[in-house]
Every structure is written in C-alpha cells, then in structure tokens.
Design an enzyme around this catalytic site. Structure first.
Site, PDB file in Angstrom:
ATOM      1  N   ASP A  49       0.764  -1.072  -0.037  1.00  0.00           N
ATOM      2  CA  ASP A  49       0.016   0.144   0.058  1.00  0.00           C
ATOM      3  C   ASP A  49       1.115   1.358  -0.078  1.00  0.00           C
ATOM      4  O   ASP A  49       2.123   1.393   0.620  1.00  0.00           O
ATOM      5  CB  ASP A  49      -0.908   0.115   1.310  1.00  0.00           C
ATOM      6  CG  ASP A  49      -2.242  -1.148   0.929  1.00  0.00           C
ATOM      7  OD1 ASP A  49      -2.169  -1.598  -0.112  1.00  0.00           O
ATOM      8  OD2 ASP A  49      -2.752  -1.232   2.227  1.00  0.00           O
ATOM      9  N   ASP A  91       1.346   4.111   1.609  1.00  0.00           N
ATOM     10  CA  ASP A  91       1.660   4.764   2.898  1.00  0.00           C
ATOM     11  C   ASP A  91       2.825   4.280   3.629  1.00  0.00           C
ATOM     12  O   ASP A  91       3.553   3.523   3.156  1.00  0.00           O
ATOM     13  CB  ASP A  91       0.194   4.929   3.677  1.00  0.00           C
ATOM     14  CG  ASP A  91      -0.102   3.304   4.183  1.00  0.00           C
ATOM     15  OD1 ASP A  91       0.929   2.371   3.914  1.00  0.00           O
ATOM     16  OD2 ASP A  91      -1.097   3.203   4.636  1.00  0.00           O
ATOM     17  N   TYR A 100      -6.685   5.568  -2.909  1.00  0.00           N
ATOM     18  CA  TYR A 100      -6.452   4.863  -1.664  1.00  0.00           C
ATOM     19  C   TYR A 100      -6.832   5.618  -0.467  1.00  0.00           C
ATOM     20  O   TYR A 100      -7.006   6.879  -0.487  1.00  0.00           O
ATOM     21  CB  TYR A 100      -4.843   4.870  -1.743  1.00  0.00           C
ATOM     22  CG  TYR A 100      -4.396   4.066  -0.186  1.00  0.00           C
ATOM     23  CD1 TYR A 100      -4.479   2.878  -0.148  1.00  0.00           C
ATOM     24  CD2 TYR A 100      -3.687   4.880   0.643  1.00  0.00           C
ATOM     25  CE1 TYR A 100      -4.008   1.821   1.007  1.00  0.00           C
ATOM     26  CE2 TYR A 100      -3.025   4.043   1.864  1.00  0.00           C
ATOM     27  CZ  TYR A 100      -3.247   2.592   1.727  1.00  0.00           C
ATOM     28  OH  TYR A 100      -2.725   1.945   2.864  1.00  0.00           O
ATOM     29  N   ARG A 156      -6.150   5.945   2.970  1.00  0.00           N
ATOM     30  CA  ARG A 156      -5.404   6.439   3.989  1.00  0.00           C
ATOM     31  C   ARG A 156      -4.764   7.817   3.453  1.00  0.00           C
ATOM     32  O   ARG A 156      -3.534   7.241   3.000  1.00  0.00           O
ATOM     33  CB  ARG A 156      -4.715   5.387   4.689  1.00  0.00           C
ATOM     34  CG  ARG A 156      -5.533   4.346   5.577  1.00  0.00           C
ATOM     35  CD  ARG A 156      -4.673   3.300   6.104  1.00  0.00           C
ATOM     36  NE  ARG A 156      -5.508   2.148   6.891  1.00  0.00           N
ATOM     37  CZ  ARG A 156      -6.022   1.168   6.370  1.00  0.00           C
ATOM     38  NH1 ARG A 156      -5.496   0.972   4.958  1.00  0.00           N
ATOM     39  NH2 ARG A 156      -6.651   0.247   6.966  1.00  0.00           N
ATOM     40  N   HIS A 179      -0.298  11.954  -0.446  1.00  0.00           N
ATOM     41  CA  HIS A 179      -1.217  11.175  -1.438  1.00  0.00           C
ATOM     42  C   HIS A 179      -2.228  12.285  -2.057  1.00  0.00           C
ATOM     43  O   HIS A 179      -2.658  13.243  -1.115  1.00  0.00           O
ATOM     44  CB  HIS A 179      -1.825  10.103  -0.973  1.00  0.00           C
ATOM     45  CG  HIS A 179      -0.481   9.105  -0.512  1.00  0.00           C
ATOM     46  ND1 HIS A 179       0.312   8.638  -1.058  1.00  0.00           N
ATOM     47  CD2 HIS A 179      -0.177   8.720   0.933  1.00  0.00           C
ATOM     48  CE1 HIS A 179       1.077   7.773  -0.609  1.00  0.00           C
ATOM     49  NE2 HIS A 179       0.920   7.874   0.560  1.00  0.00           N
TER      50      HIS A 179
END
Length: 897
Positions: free
Chosen positions: A80, A82, A303, A305, A350
């Site tokens: 992912d 992050d 995404y 988060r 992000h």
C-alpha cells in the site's frame, strides 16, 4: 517472469489480470513480522536495535514468496502507498535478503493509488527504490509505541491494579474524552430567554423576526437572564408599533468543501451513515481493492489512508468534463479549484479520496455493491465531483425593524436567503450542513416581500425559556476531528486508536457518544499527575512533527529516540519512589466529582454514611478501584465506582422484590453486593445467584429478566448430528454456547436468550471450521449472503443466507429458518419480514422462558458442571470477607478469538 508482492489477496488476483502472464502476483496478507510482545524487543542500550518475529502463517507466505523469487527475473514490491505499506515492503525485502534469494535480481518499489488497469500499468512503468526515510519514520514510530507501551503499562499494573494499558496516542486520545467529561460535570447551566415576533406585511405575508436590541442595548444570546426581564420586554413589544428601518439584499457565494481525507470521510460517514471509524475503513478498503464490474475487477476509489486534499491534474480534468456532461457548462468553474489542508502536521503525500472514474456514477454501479458500499461510494463521488463545481450564488436579505412603545425602543432582525444558482449544491444536496458558509451568520428561510419604511402588524410575541447546555460528548467523528486539529495520530491510526479505547474498557459508546468509564478516568488522572508531559497535546503533536521530519529526511530517527528515551526513562524510574498513598490522595482530588458527588441532603460526600466518622477514599484492589471507608476493618463499607460517573446511582439502594418463582415458589430479589448488583432466588447459602451482565442496569430489571438470568445455562436443543444438547450461558469470558464439552463465543448477552437451534448449530460449525483451518479457538465467519432483500422497516439489511443445516433469513441478530422446500432465491421481502417477526416473537431479546422444573433439576448437574470452564457469575461476597470488590465474572468481556 517477475514477482509482484501486494498486501491483499483480492488485489493480487485483480493485478495479476492487469499485468498478464509475465508476472506472478503474491499477497503478504499485511505485515509479515512485528516486535514480539515481551521485554527486550527494543533495546535502548544497544542503540535501539530491534528483534522482529515472524508468525507461522506469515512464515509460510514468505517461503512461498521466496520460492517464487528464486525462479524470477526481478521483484516488484507493491504494498500500500503509505508508511505502513513502505514498512511491509522493507520487511519482505529484508527477510528475502536473509534467505539469500535476491542475489543480483533487480528490486523495485511501485505504489498503486488506485486499482484500475491504467493506474496499475502506469505505476509499473514508473518504479522507484524503497523510501529509506519513510521506513526510518516507521521504525521510530514503532519503537516509540513499544517503549511507551511496554514501560508505562507495567507502571499502571503496579500502581493502579485493574488498569489495562497506556499508549503514546491512545492515552492522549483518552485524555480528550475524559477532559470533556470533566467539563460537562463542572458546567453550571444558566437560564436565558429568546424573544421573537411574528409580523405581517401590508400584503398579508407573515414572517418571524428576532429581538436584537432593547432600550438602547445590544442583546446577545444570553443577555435576557430571567423571566421577569423577558416578561417586561414582551409586554413592551405587545403594545409596540413596528416599522421597517432598512432592507439589505447582499449576494453571497458558497464554496464547496475539498474532497475527502481519511478523517473527513470517517466524520461524514459517522454523521450521515452511522458508520464507526473501523466500519468506514473496512468498506472503503473494499471499494479501493475493487468490485467486479462488466466482467473485470475495478477499484472504485483511490487509496483511503491520506491527509491530502488535492487531486491529480488528470483527475481534476476528468471531473470537469464529467460536470459539464452531467450538469451543464454553467456548473464548470472558469479555473480548476486547488485546495490545501487546514489540519495540523498534514503531510499531503497522497491524493484525496476520490472516485477513480467520475463518469462511474453511484447509480450506474449500484447493482454491483451492497448497501453499505453503495452509500459510502455515493458519499465519495458526490464530495469529489462537487469539489470541482462552481460556487453556489445565494442572496441573503436582512430586514432591520424598529419597535416603539411609549418612548421605549427595541430592534428586531429578520434574515432570509434565496439560492439564485445552486452550483455544487446540485451534486451535494444531502450534505448541506457540511457546506462551508463563509458568512458565519444564522439563516432563516426565504423572506416575503418587505419594503423599507413600511409599517408592520404584530401577530404574536413569543418569549421562550432556555438553559445553556454543556459541551457535547465526543462522538467518534468529532474526536477524530479534534485529534486531527491537534496533530495527534495519523490517518492510518484513528480507527485502531478508538478500537483500543473500547476494547480496554476505557470508554463506552452510548447513542454514538463516547463516555469515559471510571477506570479510564482513573488512568487519565494518574498520567496527568505523574506523567504530565506524555499526555500533553502539544508534546504529542510535536513528536508527530519530528516523525514527519524523519520521513522527509530532515532528522535522524535514532537521535529522536535518544532525546525521547532519556527523559521518559527518568520519569519511569521516579515512579518507583511513588507511594500508593500519594497516588490515592492525587486521585481523590483530581476525580472528586466522580468519586464523591454531592449528596442530596447537603452532607459532606467524603464522610462514611455507615459509621459516620470514617472518611471515604479511593481504594486500589486486585480487581481494580473502589471506594472504601478509612475506618476499615471496624467499618466494612465499600462501594464500586459507577460506570456513568454518578456515584451510587447504578447501585441498588435496598433489596428489591420481584415476587416468587412460578415453579419453585421461592422469592426473587434484586440485591447489591461487593461485585455489584445481582439477582437471587431463595435465601441462605444454597440460594441461586446471578450477577447482572454488562449493559444491564438495576432500574431496567423485572421478574422476567431475573428469571432468565437465574435459569442459565439455557438449553437450546439437541444437535442434529451428535444428538447432544446445546446450551447457552454467560461465563467469565462472556456469553457462550456449550456442546459436547466444547465452547463457542456469542457476540452479545442478548444472544444467550434469543439464539435458536439453527443458528446455534451454524455458530458451532463455524468455530470447528476455524479451528480446523488454523483460525484459532474462537474465530468464526458469517455465511455469505445468497440474496439481499433490502432494508427492514426498522433499519438494517435483510439477507437470505445458507447455514450448514439449511437456508435462513437474517436481520440484525434474528435468524429465521426458511420453510422446508422453499427456494432461497424466491423469498420476497414480505415473506422475510413475516418470518423474522414470528421468530423474534418466540424469543424476545434479553428474555427467556423459565425451563420446566423437572428439566431444570435434571440439567443442573450436567449442564452447570460442564459450564465450569467459562465460570458462572461469582456469588456476591459480604464486605467482611474481602478487601476489594471484584468485577463480576458474569459480566466479563467476551474473550476474543
């Protein structure tokens, strides 16, 4: 062939389709290793070296990845996008290097901000190396959390028996909840009056105006403080003449909110959809990983988060094109909108959470989503597209009115607004309360035609009494918002932090509000008095800033740990010198409103009501804190801390009779013991007793509920395969099912009294399946829905499911078996509701029929003996036999699998 490692098996399957036969995509199933939960996992004396542990399941998956990498041309780490994802990639690579399977093979890191074919292929064409500073920030954060948790928690265990744990972010979040409760307790309500007039224009249109000045003085909300003052002004207005002093029509623009971040999505989903933070993230994860649409699995949102509020340029352009096509050219602003976050310490690494394709409207994908997925996607799509739409044009009209009566003058004001152009509101209608209002003024509805200098007729004067209210308790949504404002925690931690507070029993949720439990307040008071710095909001936020600086490559992560550890370790060492008496004195003072609330007779709340001379004080026992008398052992008075902070209100003041047992003829009573309130049948040592389970309060008890508790364990029926009885009861680990010497946990206390044979067999089978598949002793899954029928009139989905012993209809906790031969796919909503209603009527939640006398006697030796493993409710002890009240075992938290 190249190997690609992702976190989720669902993503692995989808991405493998996109990449084709030249790639093998494997899932790590999240983190592959972690710090062992024991002393020495982080060693400050060895330059903060760490020991990592791989569990059996992860070891098997890592071996599969290693075998694939051996035969591959290269490795792509695609976890992912992050900090946690970067850490997982680093862990996987570190393990593979130690297994010596990498060699000279190229290793690259790629991130998929969305699971669509274009996004995946674009990411694969633009790989990078693992972000070292981001990994360092993860290591620092993980080490800090470990050092705080594994050094501070033992202090709590030694000094505050019954306390569960403390944490770097967890404890500060708990302090927020406790501080708000203290504000509420100290709040003094004040009386105030609002006065308004219903007026009529010469054209016979009526409208309401509020009083804003009287006798030359400007009036604020709380300016009129008593009924006499309000009556005097009302009397003056009743006989006054009214004239319009001025009319002002002012154009106002309303701008849309930015697209969602993690925290704003959790807030909106809580307020609009009733989702918890963890539920929001579960649903969002599925929307991100993708749904099968048109024969292809496609991610619907980016995404989830993130604390960034900006969108990629190509996404903004796509949104503008979609707006023009769906709403018209007027709704497309001249320039794209740019946003920046107001949140403290936001990294904005992000994109915001947005749809992957703005042309994929909620209605167009509705048939592919379940109810929760559709509602959340609808929210994301509307917020995302509205963020790039034109402002709403509103005309706000303000009428200033003068009232005169025999030399006295008062001023009234009427405010109304009209939407001249709806702009982004066309897409975002349902979330009007979240729209930014740049005016900051309170608005009414639309005003009728009012002309300057014209006279108005009075229809009615209304004077209403009000009282100021304390600040509201936090909900999950408002607590997340506050944490974000203060810079406490990060998007990926909000949901887990809140879950920890609930699991530790530090807070309870009632009507979506967070209420601190007494033990949560005691822990907070202890930390505020003896570890002040580490629960300060500014200190926690500044530490987050340092962690962000590490991820930016501006600070060395071990330097940050050294600075923290030096002072923290010194503080830990100082607590060894703390005497329990010093701690108790501090707690008594800090928590006086909770521990010693004012008495109705005005007497000193610290004086013992039993002996009259002793002083009440907090006591710390093996099973937690309680209140006791200083004259012990001469005075045995003790009482527990009430869960709601209202000392003694949850206790039973005296024995309450519920009549007699219809079978045995013995008296049924409600009593209060050292373990809290309990029910009893009969008298003497042989009397049957049962403590009230968690969530049950004395004021809601009656004979039926008392009998239900006293008649536990409850026989449900014989298992269709083994022929042995299945029973339900409440033990030391919470509600359970017992069959053939094995146990299966139930989700709620109410399940004990309502569960039927079909569902009980299914729960037991699920438990056995979990154990057989290595899923642990307590886990189980719910059968997948065969068909979704829609929402029940009282809320909640109705589904048709297939249990091991046949199909059934499910709604909330009610399961109703379908008639024999009924095709599950042919069930209608009307039939389902009828079955559910019939099933619920047979076993209402929280109640159970008393078993026959013969049956109860026959079962007493076998069933109760077999239930000894999850111990039944402990008998309440007298004050003379124990120093501290123990938590009733019957109300213990269900042991998690």
């Amino acid at each position: 062939m190249n190997v690609v490692v992702v976190e989720s098996p669902a993503k692995a399957k989808t991405i493998n389709k996109y990449l084709g036969p030249g790639y093998k995509v494997l899932a790590s199933f999240g983190h592959v290793r972690d710090l062992p939960a024991k002393d020495g996992s982080v060693r400050p004396d060895d330059d903060f070296s760490m020991s990592w542990e791989v569990d059996a399941a992860s070891a098997k998956r890592l071996n599969e990845i290693a075998d694939a990498v051996k035969k591959s041309d290269g490795l792509f780490l695609a976890t992912d996008p992050d900090r946690e994802g970067e850490a997982i990639s680093w862990h996987v690579l570190d393990v593979l290097k130690k297994k010596k399977v990498i060699g000279d093979k190229p290793v690259k890191r790629v991130v998929f901000n969305a699971i669509t074919k274009k996004a995946v292929l674009d990411a694969m064409a633009d790989p990078r190396d693992i972000d070292g500073p981001l990994v360092d920030a993860y290591l620092a954060r993980r080490a800090l959390d470990y050092l705080v948790g594994f050094n501070l928690s033992p202090v709590l265990w030694r000094k505050l028996p019954g306390a569960r744990s403390a944490g770097r972010v967890q404890s500060v979040s708990l302090r927020l909840v406790c501080d708000r409760e203290t504000e509420i307790e100290r709040f003094v309500s004040e009386e105030y009056w609002n006065i308004s007039a219903l007026l009529r224009t010469p054209r016979n249109d009526t409208f309401e105006a509020r009083l804003v000045s009287a006798d030359g003085k400007r009036l604020q909300k709380n300016s009129i403080t008593n009924g006499d003052q309000a009556k005097d002004i009302k009397s003056m207005l009743d006989g006054a003449t009214y004239r319009v002093e001025s009319i002002e029509a002012k154009p106002v623009k309303r701008n849309p909110s930015p697209p969602f971040t993690t925290s704003t999505l959790q807030q909106a989903a809580s307020s609009r959809l009733g989702f918890s933070a963890s539920r929001t993230m579960q649903v969002a994860q599925k929307l991100y990983e993708g749904m099968e649409i048109g024969g292809e699995v496609t991610g619907l949102i980016t995404y989830m988060r993130t604390d960034g509020v900006q969108m990629a340029p190509e996404a903004i352009e796509a949104a503008r094109l979609a707006i023009g096509g769906q709403f018209g050219a007027r709704y497309v602003p001249e320039k794209p909108r740019a946003y920046s976050t107001k949140a403290k310490n936001a990294q904005e690494a992000h994109e915001a959470i947005r749809p992957t394709d703005f042309n994929r409207t909620p209605e167009s994908v509705r048939k592919f989503l379940d109810a929760d997925q559709f509602r959340l996607y609808d929210l994301v799509w509307k917020r995302g597209i509205a963020s790039q739409m034109a402002s709403a044009d509103i005309e706000r009209t303000t009428a200033e009115i003068e009232a005169k009566n025999q030399g006295r003058v008062a001023g009234l004001r009427a405010v109304g607004s009209v939407i001249k152009f709806d702009g982004f509101i066309a897409a975002y209608t349902e979330q009007r309360e979240e729209i930014e209002d740049n005016s900051g003024e309170e608005e009414d509805g639309r005003l009728p035609e009012i002309r300057a200098q014209e006279m108005l007729a009075k229809e009615k004067i209304d004077a209403s009494q009000h009282f100021t209210e304390p600040p509201p308790r936090y909900s999950e949504a408002t607590l997340i918002k506050k944490m974000e404002e203060l810079g406490i925690g990060r998007p990926s931690t909000y949901a887990s932090t809140l879950a920890t507070l609930r699991d530790r029993g530090y807070v309870a949720i009632d009507k979506r509000k967070l209420i601190p439990d007494s033990k949560g307040r005691i822990v907070t008071a202890f930390l505020e008095n003896f570890f002040t710095r580490y629960v300060e909001y500014d200190f926690t936020a500044s530490l987050e800033e340092k962690l962000d600086s590490i991820s930016a490559g501006e600070l060395n992560w071990k330097d940050v740990l050294r600075d923290f550890w030096k002072d923290f370790f010194s503080q830990i060492e100082q607590t060894k010198e703390l005497r329990v008496s010093d701690i108790i004195d501090a707690m008594n003072e800090a928590l006086a409103p909770l521990l010693f609330p004012e008495r109705t007779d005005g007497s000193d709340p610290r004086v013992c009501q039993v002996c009259g001379t002793g002083k009440l004080s907090l006591k710390l026992g093996k099973y937690g804190a309680f209140i006791g008398c200083s004259n012990y052992p001469d005075c045995n008075f003790t009482r527990q801390l009430s869960a709601d902070g209202a000392d003694g209100e949850a206790a039973v003041a005296e024995t309450v009779s519920f009549g007699t047992d219809p079978i045995t003829g013995e008296d049924i009573t409600l009593r209060s013991g050292r373990f809290g309130p309990y029910v009893q049948r009969g008298d003497g040592k042989e009397a049957k007793r049962a403590s009230l389970p968690k969530g049950w309060t004395p004021d809601k008890m009656d004979q039926e509920k008392a009998l239900a508790l006293l008649n536990l364990p409850r026989d449900i029926g014989q298992h269709p395969e083994s022929g042995k009885m299945i029973s339900a009861g409440i033990g030391r680990y919470g509600p359970f099912l017992l069959h053939d010497g094995g146990y299966a946990n139930l989700e709620t206390v109410e399940d004990v009294f309502s569960i039927g044979l079909n569902r009980a067999v299914s729960v037991i089978a699920d438990k056995a399946s979990k154990i057989a598949n290595g899923g642990g002793r307590g886990g189980r899954s719910t059968p997948a829905a065969l068909k979704e029928l829609g929402d029940h009139p009282d809320g909640g989905k109705i589904t048709v499911r297939d249990g091991k012993y046949g199909p059934y209809v499910n709604w909330e906790k009610v399961n109703a078996t379908l008639p024999k031969g009924k095709d599950p796919q042919s069930v209608t909503m009307e039939e389902a509701i009828a079955l559910i209603t019939e099933r619920a009527a047979k076993a209402p939640a929280g109640k159970a029929k008393a078993p026959a006398k013969k049956k109860a006697a026959a079962a007493s030796k076998t069933t109760e003996k077999a239930a000894a493993k999850p111990k039944a409710a402990a008998k309440p002890k007298t004050a003379a036999k124990a120093k501290a009240p123990a938590k009733p075992k019957a109300s213990a938290k269900t042991k998690e699998a």
